[in-house]
Design a protein around this motif. Structure first.
Motif, mmCIF file in Angstrom:
data_model
loop_
_atom_site.group_PDB
_atom_site.id
_atom_site.type_symbol
_atom_site.label_atom_id
_atom_site.label_comp_id
_atom_site.label_asym_id
_atom_site.label_seq_id
_atom_site.Cartn_x
_atom_site.Cartn_y
_atom_site.Cartn_z
ATOM 1 N N ALA A 143 0.848 -1.194 0.000
ATOM 2 C CA ALA A 143 0.000 0.000 0.000
ATOM 3 C C ALA A 143 0.880 1.239 0.000
ATOM 4 O O ALA A 143 2.005 1.226 0.508
ATOM 5 C CB ALA A 143 -0.912 0.014 1.222
ATOM 6 N N ARG B 2 -3.278 -0.340 -3.548
ATOM 7 C CA ARG B 2 -3.938 0.085 -2.310
ATOM 8 C C ARG B 2 -3.399 1.459 -1.933
ATOM 9 O O ARG B 2 -2.182 1.622 -1.788
ATOM 10 C CB ARG B 2 -3.672 -0.925 -1.183
ATOM 11 N N LEU C 27 0.364 -3.757 4.094
ATOM 12 C CA LEU C 27 -0.891 -3.519 4.798
ATOM 13 C C LEU C 27 -1.586 -4.840 5.104
ATOM 14 O O LEU C 27 -1.641 -5.733 4.259
ATOM 15 C CB LEU C 27 -1.827 -2.660 3.940
#
Length: 210
Positions: A80, A106, A187
């Motif tokens: 992410a 992300r 993440l």
């Protein structure tokens, strides 16, 4: 390896956590104590599934949308990028096109310098209706925000929710990035497998890459 420790970006679930106006407050208590059972403490809690750090399932705003137990877990685990849009009242293509987002799946938005988690914010950053097509063009499938919603508190049309959903982008709300620097991270933000639910609290964590 010290700097690669997992960073908790979740709101702690406490009995005084701020919740959406009129929604079910979070409450935890012991239903049975060790003294009562002779062996163990047993706790119970009640909450809205949108309390604290949580994911929205499309069913939250679309009667025909996916429910929590139908979500692809791969969306919520992986690389992410955190970017800082603090100070923006609205975020859409105009605010995000200045960032390098190629290859990002992300995206987590830092939208505040910090807030009192025991109070629902009087103002928070919301998303423009053009955010869905822009994120789809970039290949982004999960958007995270420090705000309690991607739409305004009084919205009935939920334009940003629908813009994201129509473009295959899923939603993570109420993350806490106050002490997180912009950059790339691993993440984990897995929802609970709640059958038929429109959302789920998550324990969201980040670990720096590199």
């Amino acid at each position: 390896m010290e700097d690669r420790k997992w960073i908790d970006i979740s709101q702690p679930l406490t009995n005084d956590i701020g919740v959406w106006p009129g929604d079910t407050p979070f409450a935890f208590r012991l239903s049975f104590t060790k003294e009562q059972t002779g062996s163990v403490n047993i706790g119970q809690f009640t909450t809205s599934v949108h309390t604290g750090t949580h994911v929205d399932a499309p069913y939250h705003f679309d009667e025909h949308g996916k429910k929590v137990h139908e979500l692809d877990l791969n969306l919520y685990v992986g690389r992410a990028r955190v970017v800082d849009v603090t100070g923006c009242e609205m975020v859409g293509k105009e605010e995000l096109e200045r960032f390098e987002l190629e290859g990002v799946e992300r995206l987590l938005l830092k939208t505040t310098d910090g807030r009192d988690l025991n109070r629902f914010p009087e103002k928070y950053t919301v998303f423009r209706e053009n955010i869905g097509p822009f994120l789809k063009e970039k290949g982004i499938r999960l958007i995270g925000t420090e705000s309690p919603s991607v739409d305004a508190v009084d919205s009935k049309t939920m334009d940003a929710h629908h813009s994201l959903n129509d473009n295959g982008v899923y939603i993570l709300e109420n993350i806490v990035l106050t002490d997180v620097e912009p950059g790339d991270y691993e993440l984990i933000a897995l929802p609970l497998s709640i059958e038929g639910a429109d959302g789920s609290p998550v324990r969201a964590v980040l670990r720096p890459i590199g």
